[in-house]
Scaffold this motif. Structure first.
Motif, PDB file in Angstrom:
ATOM      1  N   UNK C 309     -15.623   2.900  44.095  1.00 33.94           N
ATOM      2  CA  UNK C 309     -15.852   1.802  45.027  1.00 33.94           C
ATOM      3  C   UNK C 309     -15.289   2.085  46.412  1.00 33.94           C
ATOM      4  N   UNK C 310     -14.203   2.807  46.469  1.00 32.56           N
ATOM      5  CA  UNK C 310     -13.652   3.190  47.772  1.00 32.56           C
ATOM      6  C   UNK C 310     -14.606   4.107  48.518  1.00 32.56           C
ATOM      7  N   UNK C 311     -15.216   5.014  47.795  1.00 36.36           N
ATOM      8  CA  UNK C 311     -16.105   5.980  48.443  1.00 36.36           C
ATOM      9  C   UNK C 311     -17.389   5.313  48.928  1.00 36.36           C
ATOM     10  N   UNK C 312     -18.007   4.500  48.090  1.00 39.46           N
ATOM     11  CA  UNK C 312     -19.278   3.910  48.521  1.00 39.46           C
ATOM     12  C   UNK C 312     -19.072   2.872  49.622  1.00 39.46           C
ATOM     13  N   UNK C 313     -17.863   2.341  49.716  1.00 39.28           N
ATOM     14  CA  UNK C 313     -17.602   1.344  50.756  1.00 39.28           C
ATOM     15  C   UNK C 313     -17.621   1.950  52.152  1.00 39.28           C
ATOM     16  N   UNK C 314     -17.433   3.257  52.227  1.00 42.97           N
ATOM     17  CA  UNK C 314     -17.315   3.905  53.543  1.00 42.97           C
ATOM     18  C   UNK C 314     -18.639   4.442  54.074  1.00 42.97           C
ATOM     19  N   UNK C 315     -19.655   4.447  53.238  1.00 45.07           N
ATOM     20  CA  UNK C 315     -20.837   5.201  53.627  1.00 45.07           C
ATOM     21  C   UNK C 315     -21.818   4.443  54.523  1.00 45.07           C
TER      22      UNK C 315
END
Lengths: 397, 397, 397, 397
Positions: C309-315
């Motif tokens: 969730x941290x990764x997809x939040x930044x994209x």
């Protein structure tokens, strides 16, 4: 809906959505903004922007606003975007033209930065004072019960004997660790006021005198690089919460230990009636809600920390509005720590130790490792002694 | 499937489920366990459990095991529950009866504690060394580009002028903050070996000499309260990761800045070809994957931190097996920080600044606040000057 | 270090840093990649890129590679960037020119998408099968103990009477909820193969036939919009984990209940010896590590979910390399769920209920609310009856 | 400070600490509590506890209280522990003895459960309606720009051509996924009222008629097992937020795309002036704060979700007070989703597409993969064609 910067009306839904719950949080922080505004105004006087009369006029107006700040802060009318705009508007209303000079050489960015930093410094001090009080309580109570035996558990099963003072002092020792580990106060002790919108006032004719405001506000040094100032928004909040987090873990562990040990099946410890609550339908109940909320607040704190860390993880350099959303979790998380340490202290001071129940719980299996030690002292190797005692226990079942 | 403690076979699924990926992680940590085992054995000799010949026999066996530890550690056979059991079994295999004395006056609990502490101390030092190297690189590169103008952005829009060195140094300044803020190394510098299963050896005939092992292992002091030792499992891991977390935030911000500024629409900066990767189907591609992984690793780190914090939030006092699960995220998170700082440093050292593109990007709107400053210097109030410049800009559109 | 796309050598540190632990994870997924590669190759044949002989040659080569996949997958040599590149390289090595045609009309992006989707569909099915087995076990065991009384607790204190079957069935009921709540399988049942690098093959002469690969792979429908395909990377992983998360919460709650009820102070339930573990120094210990690991795995799962969730939040839209980092937490989290449900089932099947201890624990205070009910049945208002019973209890103390 | 259950005063700090911000949240939920209270009272009448006059008296009093509920709820005086106690107290004040019968056959536990469930059902419906409106807006706007070319990016670099409608529709497609994936509404549609304190009214003379309240409140079925009801507190909140979370991810991705594409360096899209905000010191600024807050709210939501998941991870069966702390994050998170979807819809409806800038951005490198396709269509193998085009590009640099 006209804004400080505004030559057009902002859509009312956009306005509402972007402001969110910010005004309520700003209200709590206004006294810190006013403190910094006063220092800024003093600096503007020193560099000749405000003459002596204008300066005195504005400072008086700031004093009036400060008086309106109760502990809960004063309400910021809905039509303002934030507390910062409100302060400028009020100063213009009270003072006229001198008020229009107040926002020179600053931006709402450094205004928010310095306000939050002053808040953080204050509440960290207050928390530390409470932690010291708690340390003293833990040590007083533990010394009162020195040598009182109780079972030590591992894997939730009886393991080896321990004592009440060892148990209580383990928390005191961990508090020492936390206080020792961190030095975020030294990081906070630098003045961001004068960094403007995050790029300072490079190449401009008139520049802020940051040493002046540092002196007035009591900062040890100036935070020179304006992009560093901007970068510290959210980051310092994260660092402060990281420093405080272990307190919440310990409070939760204290609560969990006590929730277990106050169960009817143990009754090792208890709290006076006025610390317990009842049930709306079960007349016999006497509940330790206070420990449950303490345990739950660890999760609330962690979630707030997650909010801040999620936001700063997405940013590039330069201020972005999502950073506004770090204010609420930061303030609430700090307040939770303060309240939790105070409550923890109360439970320690009022802790009753039920010695007879602890004594009854000292069953023989707690001494099995000691028996192994005895055999070793008589010459056996450790592993052989261990196996021998294990065999004996098995046979006794 | 027979265990060190075992008089019965453990169900194979239970065995597999409880061990999980622990053996792989232990393999990485074995050299630290052996180091502590050696100190423990030396202590056993000093208190008379091992005579001089036995001591020398066991120390030699430990040396043999150490030699088998490569950087990746040595494989621990599946039939062992953990590295600790394996070491004891190997020592018994090599030395016979003296090997059976090795586990006296310790438990796998304090064995794991001291092993992880030695690992943490080491990797923190290594990380700090790399951070200092990075600080130097940032300062070298920024001084090379002192005064090179580039646009400063807020809200992703051009805001005010800044310079390349201000941008790069803002990261260096934040590194100073992080190093200043924390002192977790001082907390780690206490010896938990001798705390046994978390309750010491209270009331037993023979007791460990913790000063002895502290001296051999180079710890400044003994961590006296055995329940405090037990409590620090997981908690110290959390504290260490809290100290390291800001590095990951900054690395991610550095990566995000560069991902933006390397876009064709900016091309403010670039890295040499060998830092970029291509596409399996688009022949023209030249991608900055290295920055994307750097950005993503901030989330990986945070997730590991969340795992540890989730586990310690659930515990009561006394060791519980879920704490074993904190080992993997701790080790992996530390390694990610180390690798990320090193990679960050490489990108700084190889950063190419595209001065002409930056110059072209210096559009007039960046100077609007400077124009306001000019008007103030001529006597206008700030707010009036602001409105006047705003009006001028509007008319020019 | 030369890559599939490569006309230059990638820096070895960059290579190592960007690949990380990806090859180990890809190794586990290779059979799914090969399955999709086979479908893709069949499609290439159908649109005339591979003639019948080439097609048969390549399919045979794929079969050979499949044979090399054991359950643990096959090792991918370090010099490859990922499993996808390795497969292409191997096919070229085995088949020559026809191998060079294999990557036409696809990209590693849709290759990874379809591979992960096939994995997810499979493991969700396997998990669901295990959940059904668990449901049956819960219901068998609970029906065996229907009406056996045990104390019900609120706030960790005795509250009201309940029964063993009510307790056990509450978990079965919650499993029904989870299975009812979600339908992510229907979302996964769309074929992303053919979306290429996330922009399809719009405006190109030759296009993939996505219906063909859907049919071969058993997908119900084509995921048409290629940007939607790209967007689903990471997002679907997050959605799958969200569906699975409640299983971990329940397993943890089951474990916590049992950790409490197996304490010596309760001994309401137990597991056979082979489900318990011992201690390296305490010969009497019999620990329920299996429940502790189950409880801890809830946190491990949540941390993996946090990573994704941290990764997809930044994209932003369009593939970015950080998405690669979602693979490991996704695969590991799914595997943890599967292992945990299986283990939970074993503990249910082997659960021993200690009826006498439960009976002894049925103290009178559990019936206080029933006493209030009696008074109401005789005409009192509820609140008055409550106060009256409370008074009686107080007097008895 | 005297409580409903109270025969003693609760310590004021304990009272304040355990209640926290709960009264403000309860105030928002009172209308749902009153709705359920009305159904409960109707049931009490049906089972003969309240006669027809008493019933009518109490129902009228409930109506009066309902009228006092504005959208913001009505304030609950500080001396009450929660809204539930306040309602009972008010009903007793208004109705006398019949009011004292109201809390019979229920507890604050099932009262809170049913109140929150009614709230959740309502807001999920409202959110779904807004999502459908958004879906329509996305499809209207995308169909208006069908075939308008824009660059597709991967790794933040120009990759392949795409179109405005493909971009916008990818979000619409993902909304379809989310609506398809989940069915938590079916889980919510079971009536927990009558489960009392989590153990029902087993063995008591008078029992609640749960079918009656189900019918009045419109629940499809009764949630029979009272421990299952108790278990669903917090768990269902977690499941609802899991269902909603992907909306926040998508909204954040929409915001991030637009923050990039509204940069001066792109200007692919824009919003009207009234959607932007200005700066307090930079007269030229026109900021897209609305997208930044949208992006930030994804993190706020996730943090709230983390709070709930942290709390439920710690519990054993049976109500515990920390569950109270799940109320605030649940309500706030749901409200954030609703506000965010509405705002997203507004930005879609007002989105301006800047066709000329997009056209200018269609640089030749976007067509390299198409060129490879051309070569393949002329007979080359894909990999050879790829290398050939790569070579050509290199030579042109």
């Amino acid at each position: 809906m006209k804004k400080i910067w505004g030559d057009y009306e902002v859509d009312s839904h956009v306005n509402e959505y972007t402001i969110g719950q910010d005004l309520q949080i700003d209200a709590k922080l206004m006294n810190y903004d006013l403190m910094a505004t006063s220092a800024h105004v003093s600096m503007l006087h020193s560099v000749g922007i405000l003459d002596i009369e204008e300066h005195s006029l504005v400072q008086n107006a700031i004093k009036i606003l400060k008086l309106r700040c109760s502990k809960q802060g004063f309400a910021i009318p809905n039509k303002y975007e934030d507390g910062h705009s409100y302060i400028e508007a009020e100063l213009i209303k009270i003072c006229g033209d001198p008020g229009k000079k107040v926002h020179f050489l600053r931006s709402r960015n450094d205004q928010a930065l310095v306000m939050l930093r002053l808040f953080a410094i204050d509440i960290l001090k207050e928390i530390d004072t409470q932690v010291q009080i708690l340390q003293k309580s833990l040590s007083t109570v533990s010394s009162r019960h020195r040598g009182t035996h109780m079972p030590g558990y591992t894997h939730m099963q009886k393991a080896m004997p321990t004592t009440v003072d060892t148990w209580i002092e383990s928390f005191a020792d961990a508090l020492v660790d936390i206080r020792l580990s961190s030095n975020v106060e030294a990081v906070l002790d630098q003045n961001p006021l004068g960094s403007g919108a995050g790029y300072g006032f490079v190449g401009q004719k008139i520049k802020p005198d940051q040493k002046h405001t540092s002196k007035v506000l009591g900062f040890k040094r100036v935070q020179k690089n304006p992009m560093h100032c901007s970068m510290s928004r959210g980051l310092y909040e994260s660092m402060v919460l990281s420093q405080l987090y272990p307190y919440m873990v310990l409070a939760s562990q204290w609560a969990s230990d006590n929730l277990l040990f106050t169960m009817e099946e143990f009754e090792f410890v208890s709290l006076p009636d006025e610390f317990t609550t009842g049930s709306s339908i079960m007349p016999q109940k006497r509940n330790y809600d206070v420990y449950e909320i303490m345990r739950g607040n660890q999760s609330i704190f962690w979630g707030y920390s997650t909010q801040i860390n999620g936001i700063i993880a997405k940013r590039t350099s330069g201020y972005q509005r999502d950073l506004q959303l770090t204010k609420k979790p930061f303030v609430e998380a700090c307040e939770i720590v303060l309240a939790t340490i105070k409550m923890w202290d109360k439970t320690v001071k009022n802790l009753k130790i039920n010695k007879p129940n602890m004594k009854n719980a000292m069953s023989p299996n707690l001494y099995a490792t000691g028996n192994v030690n005895d055999l070793v002292s008589e010459g056996a190797t450790f592993r052989d002694a261990y196996i021998q005692i294990k065999q004996t226990i098995k046979e006794q079942l």
